[in-house]
Design a protein around this motif. Structure first.
Motif, short mmCIF file in Angstrom:
data_model
loop_
_atom_site.label_atom_id
_atom_site.label_comp_id
_atom_site.label_asym_id
_atom_site.label_seq_id
_atom_site.Cartn_x
_atom_site.Cartn_y
_atom_site.Cartn_z
N SER A 20 0.87 -1.33 -0.09
CA SER A 20 -0.11 -0.07 -0.05
C SER A 20 0.81 1.27 0.20
N ARG A 22 2.33 4.90 -0.81
CA ARG A 22 1.80 5.86 -1.54
C ARG A 22 2.75 7.00 -1.00
N GLU A 36 -8.93 7.13 -2.36
CA GLU A 36 -9.40 5.76 -2.68
C GLU A 36 -10.77 5.99 -3.40
N HIS A 61 -5.25 -0.91 -5.42
CA HIS A 61 -4.92 -0.82 -4.04
C HIS A 61 -5.50 -2.21 -3.34
N TYR A 63 -6.71 -3.90 -0.54
CA TYR A 63 -7.27 -3.82 0.76
C TYR A 63 -7.12 -4.99 1.66
N ILE A 72 -6.83 3.36 -6.19
CA ILE A 72 -6.60 4.38 -5.67
C ILE A 72 -5.75 5.57 -6.72
N THR A 153 6.20 -1.10 -6.66
CA THR A 153 5.20 -0.97 -5.72
C THR A 153 5.82 -0.71 -4.13
#
Length: 291
Positions: A20, A22, A36, A61, A63, A72, A153
């Motif tokens: 995740s 970011r 999101e 994304h 979850y 996202i 990522t």
């Protein structure tokens, strides 16, 4: 018990970081909004999202293990964006578009205002002015492209491991007109390394940037490295570069603006000018670095 708890936390946080990652959300001019998208989009296809007419960076994304189709978007906010609510447009496969409002907060960048009764004479030749225009157009054209590269990522690595010498967003105005704006951060250090996987799309001597390298990280995310003393001999335009691979040696090539005095001044101190462009907008690179 503390040791066991610490081990468990480190294992979970690492997995979460990898899945995740970011940039740090900071919805202000020169910042990044991380949003999101609504689950009600109900599609496994990548949504198409626009902000101020520019298509934004969108990534899948995950979850949790049961949900892998949430999306996202990272939105680069131009420095000249006024504070207040600004719409984000989402194009849906069924043809029905929807809007999400982004609340842009006031900027906090340093601004300097100068006043002069005499017209400012820029000591630039016609050839130099043309090169500056060509350089600006080239970077703009390249950073507005969207390649099919899959973004890395993993969190960005620090490109020099050095300190910030000058922050992002400094602006200088003369008689109300913008003369100089800092579209990156200046970093100390010896070598510049790639913060993430990508593709080299430009190696060129620019008037202000000096020896410059531009990396495409996919979906409208680019990083730029300027004032290099030299570029790694193994780095070539069109080639892939890996996270942590050396780009070049930090130097003081190119020029700087000494407002009202010299618009082609030499760079005094060796440093890396590092820029991040997101959907064609220069944003604060510090937001992409992990604390």
């Amino acid at each position: 018990m503390l040791l066991a708890l610490g081990f468990g936390l480190s294992t979970v946080s690492r997995a979460d970081t990898l899945s995740s990652y970011r940039p740090k959300p900071d919805p202000m001019p020169g910042g990044v909004a991380v949003i999101e998208l609504p689950v009600s989009l109900g599609t496994e296809e990548e949504p198409v999202v626009y902000f101020q007419g520019r298509r934004t960076f969108v990534k899948n994304h995950p979850y949790n293990q049961k949900s892998d189709n949430r999306w996202i978007t990272w939105v680069g906010i131009p420095l000249n964006t006024p504070s207040g609510k600004v719409p984000l447009l989402i194009e849906q496969p069924n043809g029905r578009n929807r809007e999400i409002m982004i609340n842009i907060r006031p900027p906090k960048h340093s601004e300097r205002y100068l006043v002069s009764r005499e017209p400012v004479q820029k000591n630039l030749s016609a050839a130099q002015q043309q090169q500056i225009m060509n350089d600006t157009d080239l970077i703009k054209r390249l950073t507005l492209q969207r390649s099919g590269l899959e973004p890395d990522t993993r969190p960005f690595l620090h490109p020099t491991r050095g300190e910030i010498i000058r922050p992002f967003g400094d602006q200088t105005y003369l008689n109300g007109k913008l003369l100089d704006g800092h579209n990156g951060i200046d970093l100390s250090g010896q070598r510049a390394n790639a913060p993430a996987d990508g593709k080299i799309v430009l190696i060129k001597d620019l008037f202000y940037g000096g020896k410059t390298v531009l990396i495409d990280h996919g979906r409208g995310l680019f990083t730029q490295y300027s004032h290099l003393a030299s570029v790694n001999v193994r780095v070539r335009e069109g080639q892939r570069i890996r996270r942590g691979e050396e780009i070049g040696k930090v130097g003081r090539s190119g020029h700087r603006i000494d407002i009202g005095k010299n618009y082609a001044a030499d760079i005094k101190q060796p440093h890396l000018h590092w820029s991040v462009s997101l959907n064609g907008v220069f944003v604060d690179p510090k937001l992409f670095l992990m604390e």
